[in-house]
Design an enzyme around this catalytic site. Structure first.
Site, short mmCIF file in Angstrom:
data_model
loop_
_atom_site.label_atom_id
_atom_site.label_comp_id
_atom_site.label_asym_id
_atom_site.label_seq_id
_atom_site.Cartn_x
_atom_site.Cartn_y
_atom_site.Cartn_z
N GLU A 38 -27.73 8.32 -26.26
CA GLU A 38 -28.26 9.25 -27.27
C GLU A 38 -27.16 10.09 -27.94
O GLU A 38 -27.29 10.48 -29.10
CB GLU A 38 -29.30 10.18 -26.64
CG GLU A 38 -30.60 9.49 -26.25
CD GLU A 38 -30.60 8.90 -24.85
OE1 GLU A 38 -31.66 8.42 -24.40
OE2 GLU A 38 -29.52 8.94 -24.20
N LYS B 142 -46.06 14.48 -27.01
CA LYS B 142 -46.68 13.15 -27.12
C LYS B 142 -48.05 13.21 -27.77
O LYS B 142 -48.39 12.38 -28.62
CB LYS B 142 -46.77 12.49 -25.75
CG LYS B 142 -47.32 11.06 -25.80
CD LYS B 142 -47.28 10.39 -24.45
CE LYS B 142 -47.90 9.00 -24.51
NZ LYS B 142 -47.12 8.06 -25.32
N PHE C 218 -42.77 15.26 -15.65
CA PHE C 218 -41.73 14.23 -15.63
C PHE C 218 -41.02 14.19 -16.99
O PHE C 218 -41.64 14.10 -18.03
CB PHE C 218 -42.35 12.86 -15.32
CG PHE C 218 -41.36 11.73 -15.37
CD1 PHE C 218 -40.33 11.66 -14.44
CD2 PHE C 218 -41.45 10.75 -16.35
CE1 PHE C 218 -39.40 10.62 -14.49
CE2 PHE C 218 -40.55 9.71 -16.40
CZ PHE C 218 -39.52 9.64 -15.46
N GLN C 219 -39.69 14.28 -16.96
CA GLN C 219 -38.83 14.26 -18.15
C GLN C 219 -39.17 15.38 -19.14
O GLN C 219 -39.04 15.22 -20.35
CB GLN C 219 -38.85 12.89 -18.84
CG GLN C 219 -38.19 11.80 -18.00
CD GLN C 219 -37.93 10.51 -18.76
OE1 GLN C 219 -38.65 10.17 -19.71
NE2 GLN C 219 -36.91 9.78 -18.35
N MET D 46 -2.96 14.66 -25.95
CA MET D 46 -2.77 16.03 -26.42
C MET D 46 -2.64 17.00 -25.25
O MET D 46 -1.81 17.92 -25.28
CB MET D 46 -3.92 16.46 -27.34
CG MET D 46 -3.68 17.80 -28.02
SD MET D 46 -2.19 17.82 -29.05
CE MET D 46 -2.83 17.13 -30.58
#
Length: 563
Positions: free
Chosen positions: A49, A161, A111-112, A477
């Site tokens: 993502e 949802k 959940f999630q 760097m």
């Protein structure tokens, strides 16, 4: 007309002109993906993502449109935060749609479930939690309006949802009107007249342009203004491409790794006209010594940026393009006389500084490949016409110094956040936006591994993205700082166990090439750049090469390390 929330989203996206979405599916966005598959909007399946947001970012910068991505709830949403923060720092217009658990489960540790609105509040221009399907269309329209207007930025829309699956009687949302949000586009004419008077009086003026010039599509107006008033131009990292790199008035980039002439000119100028900049610490160095002899003009659409870091003589709030158009008209009306003659002494001084300490390096036939040499050959072969994305670190600075940008939207980099792993997904987004253009990601062997999984995205979508890896087997760097300031104690920066990038490219179904000697550089670049496939070019460069000039942190920008 009865529509589900998912159908409303598709309709509103079409109305906003969206043709490409970057994303990754999950449980709470299944219904949205099902509707998306029925449209002609391209969905680019990324492999992480974070890659989706960086790709949307690259798409936005290359196309000038709003970038869009869609991810699921929980870890899908939290994985976007780095990309959102990078876009926020660089003022890139994005709309990020995240899935959320059903409204009745919010706050129940479902959940999630994660409070992504709370998490992203500090790094979004605005964000929404849609609690009713009836509000969805309005929220989407407002999200795009906020993302692209004023000072652009990322907007997050969190979609439970049940909001996505509920069916309602759809009504077209009206015109967006936000009482507390009204950007100022037209600059105050009295302030601009003050700027013209300062130009008349100045003997050693300079223009300092930033990413705001590119975002407002004001590069042509800036070039016209600089040439009319015969004022030399420097830019920040984000401003590269806002002014032609081949123009005699071009000074190069200013700041920590800026050119000798740009830094000395900034210190010596008596008028600094700053346009679309933030006065970032990497530009200013020690702030009380920055342009200390100059009267400072600051033009920006975001009033909170003005006087935030540097005191300003003449503040001008407004869109860069509009302000520069007005300034050009005022300069014409003022009849400033022979400015080229008036500026001769100043411009001659700058030429002297340029010849005294030009950007240079030594590439020997037998010695290791110098990374600067790779960038110079890349520039020669592409004639400066490629879209360049970068990772972050030495590779980014060498690209800024040695690849000369003639026009805007050709240099795409994570400037404010300095996000490693940005370049490859951003290149994918840029290639999606500009399928007929050559897109090259200049990378380090450390940065490229942050999101190397997006090679699969590039190959799946048959994108001819080119990756040029300046492989020094270090986190370069950080190693440079350790060399210069920590007695060469290279703690945790050695990357000798990096993968074989040629074999890795082949494992993904791409082309892998390698150069280990200077005489191989040009041939590898030719072969890679003109291949129709996704290509990794692995250049084994000098391990302990440093980026110069360099201003130590907190020092004045005149105190440059030059060798």
């Amino acid at each position: 007309m009865k529509l589900t929330g998912a159908q409303i989203l598709m309709k509103m996206l079409k109305d906003e002109g969206v043709d490409t979405i970057f994303g990754y599916p999950g449980g709470v966005v299944i219904d949205i993906h099902d509707e998306l598959a029925k449209t002609d909007i391209r969905h680019v399946l990324v492999r992480h993502e974070q890659g989706a947001v960086h790709a949307a970012d690259g798409y936005a910068r290359a196309s000038g449109k709003v970038g869009v991505c869609l991810v699921t709830s929980g870890p899908g949403a939290t994985n976007t935060v780095t990309g959102i923060a990078s876009a926020y720092m660089d003022s890139i217009p994005l709309v990020v749609f995240t899935g959320q658990v059903p409204t009745h489960l919010i706050g129940n540790d479902a959940f999630q479930e994660v409070d992504i609105v709370g998490i992203t509040r500090p790094c979004t221009k605005h964000n929404f939690l849609v609690q009713r399907t009836e509000d969805f269309a309005r929220v989407i329209k407002e999200a795009f309006f906020i993302a692209r207007s004023g000072r652009p930025g990322p907007v997050l829309v969190d979609i439970p949802k049940d909001v996505g699956i509920k069916t309602i009687d759809f009504e077209e949302p009206g015109e967006v009107k936000l009482r507390s949000y009204s950007p100022t586009y037209n600059a105050n004419i009295r302030q601009l007249k003050k700027v013209v008077r300062l130009i008349e009086e100045a003997e050693k003026p300079m223009i300092f342009a930033g990413g705001g010039v590119i975002l407002s599509k004001a590069a042509n107006e800036l070039t016209t203004f600089a040439r009319k008033a015969q004022i030399p131009v420097t830019t920040s990292l984000m401003g590269l491409g806002a002014f032609p790199g081949s123009d005699p008035l071009w000074l190069g980039m200013v700041g920590m790794h800026g050119t000798y002439r740009a830094n000395l000119s900034t210190a010596a100028c008596d008028l600094l006209i700053s346009i679309g900049v933030r006065f970032d610490d990497r530009v200013t160095g020690k702030t009380d010594t920055f342009a200390s002899q100059a009267k400072i003009v600051h033009i920006d659409i975001d009033p909170t940026s003005i006087r935030k870091n540097i005191p300003v003589t003449v503040p001008v709030v407004g869109d860069c393009k509009n302000a520069l158009k007005q300034l050009n008209s005022l300069v014409d009306e003022a009849d400033l006389g022979d400015l080229q003659e008036k500026r001769k002494k100043w411009l001659d001084q700058i030429v002297e500084w340029k010849s005294t300490r030009p950007l240079d390096y030594e590439q020997t036939c037998e010695g290791p490949i110098k990374p600067q040499y790779v960038i110079e050959k890349l520039y020669e072969l592409t004639k400066g016409e490629a879209i360049i994305t970068t990772e972050v670190g030495q590779n980014q600075m060498w690209a800024a110094q040695y690849y000369h940008f003639e026009c805007p939207n050709h240099f795409i980099t994570s400037g404010g956040l300095g996000c490693m792993g940005f370049g490859l997904p951003a290149a994918i987004g840029a290639q999606m936006a500009c399928p007929d253009r050559l897109v090259v990601d200049i990378a380090g062997d450390g940065s490229i591994q942050m999101n190397i999984q997006e090679m699969a995205t590039a190959v799946q979508h048959q994108l001819p993205v080119k990756i040029v890896i300046l492989n020094n087997c270090y986190l370069g760097m950080v190693r440079q700082w350790q060399e210069l300031f920590y007695g060469k104690r290279y703690a945790s920066t050695c990357m000798d166990c990096a993968p074989d990038f040629v074999k890795l490219a082949e494992a993904y179904g791409a082309v892998g090439l390698r150069a280990e000697k200077p005489e191989e550089v040009k041939e590898v670049l030719k072969k890679g750049l003109f291949s129709p496939e996704t290509v990794i070019m692995d250049f084994r460069v000098a391990k302990e090469e440093c980026v110069y000039p360099m201003v130590p942190a907190g020092a004045p920008i005149t105190e440059m390390l030059l060798v």
